[in-house]
Scaffold this motif. Sequence first.
Motif, PDB file in Angstrom:
ATOM      1  N   ASP A  19       0.896  -0.885  -0.191  1.00  0.00           N
ATOM      2  CA  ASP A  19       0.043   0.067   0.087  1.00  0.00           C
ATOM      3  C   ASP A  19       0.912   1.271  -0.063  1.00  0.00           C
ATOM      4  O   ASP A  19       1.535   1.616   1.134  1.00  0.00           O
TER       5      ASP A  19
ATOM      6  N   ARG B 202       0.263   4.031   0.543  1.00  0.00           N
ATOM      7  CA  ARG B 202       0.151   5.141   1.583  1.00  0.00           C
ATOM      8  C   ARG B 202       0.684   4.789   2.770  1.00  0.00           C
ATOM      9  O   ARG B 202       1.028   5.655   3.683  1.00  0.00           O
TER      10      ARG B 202
ATOM     11  N   PRO C 296      -1.881   5.280  -4.140  1.00  0.00           N
ATOM     12  CA  PRO C 296      -1.931   4.190  -5.032  1.00  0.00           C
ATOM     13  C   PRO C 296      -3.003   4.613  -6.108  1.00  0.00           C
ATOM     14  O   PRO C 296      -4.050   5.086  -6.183  1.00  0.00           O
TER      15      PRO C 296
ATOM     16  N   PRO D 105      -3.940  -1.391  -2.964  1.00  0.00           N
ATOM     17  CA  PRO D 105      -2.596  -1.806  -2.824  1.00  0.00           C
ATOM     18  C   PRO D 105      -2.132  -2.358  -4.152  1.00  0.00           C
ATOM     19  O   PRO D 105      -2.950  -3.018  -4.727  1.00  0.00           O
TER      20      PRO D 105
END
Length: 451
Positions: free
Chosen positions: A67, A69, A75, A80
């Motif tokens: 992921d 983040r 993303p 993910p």
Amino acid sequence: MFGSNAVGWLKVILENRFGLAFDLDCQMGRSNVLVLTLPGHSGQITFDTLCPEFWSSNNDFPCAQWDPRDSNLQPPLGLPIPAPAMSTIDRKLCEFHDGSAVFHYDVLGLTYWCLNRLEEFEGSPRDLHGRYPAFASHAVRNGYLDRPIVDEWLMVLGQVIAHVWPGVPLRRSEFAIRISHDVDWPGLYNFQPVTVMAKSAINRSIVNRSLWPLIIAPVVWLFRNKTISKFDPANTFDWLMDVSDELGLTNAFYFVCGETNTNYDPGYSIDNPSLSDLIGRISGRGHEIGLHPSYETFRNPTAFNAEFSRLRQVCEREGVKQEAFGGRMHFLRWDQSITPRLWAESGLSYDSSLGYAEKAGFRCGTCHDFPVFDHQRQEMLSLIERPLIAMETTLFDSQYMAIDNRQDAFSHCGHLMNHCKRVGGNFNFLWHNSGFKSDKDKDLYSRIVHS
């Protein structure tokens, strides 16, 4: 792992994607790393975890999920991203330090492995037609064939580039739908032996619950050498062009120009006056003519070149003016060690064969065009690959995805198209001119093209 020519090819990939002429150095030593720099600017991006898996034809390795983040990055699809060759991810894959960045994942190695289809080389399984099957691919076995993972990773890399070199403008590509038609059968009745014509008429009569095919098919067949009848159900050429003209799209029509296997090639002659006239009309309306090399040509340079020569002769005779020609292999037959060089050395500018017959999706992990690299000889070819994302036979045929509900087919195409839009790529879509079995198929085609 990366030779100088491979590094040079990766630089071209990055420049095409971002519009910047990067330097890329492969530093060998205690730990092999790739270092990306931008001439005239301070800072660098270091890839410190190069994966040897991405330099071999092996695909028997794990696939984790990352992921972005977790590293304060976004993303591209809001999900993910699959990370082949990683079993677990227990730290930030991207870290920033003093105006530079370190990527703990081999993004460029993955790009090399996917685009050059290394898993399709020596010892890989083959299907009845000598094709690398989707089920054997790492993407299908790990559930990401519907994801343009190369594009996703490169878009994340673009965010890292923007962080390391703020204010430097990056190229942004726009989504496009590109439509092509493999002309396997210019007519279902016109160019068929009488027994095949009769079988086609019976099948269409059953599907459409109408006696009309049984009446018109013999009439069309009797005049088969004079014209492609407007009553032949495969004669959808003008309708296909009409649909695209409304949207300002240019369609590509790929013609078979030889016969190397009587069991699988249609056997029509491109020199037939009705077909020569058709080619001229298609070009006259501003659409593209291309090559659909016959069944055995994917490993046969002599036959391949002869068929391209025949197409060019017909085009010259009909006044077709095209700066370049492209096309797609019949049955999507492809040998990664041979076929790309056939295309390049023949003088064709692009190929669009790299999609799976049995499953729609992103065989190369991308929906962007890319220059082809010969992994065995370590040199870049004068050929562009336009990866095929979906075709109608893949969606409907019983031996492939066997989707029997047109709404489900539309939704699946919409799903793939949306991913192409999110990464600014191209939805390369194939529908055979002879692939419309009913008006429902034409409605579905129009809905997809208008999406």
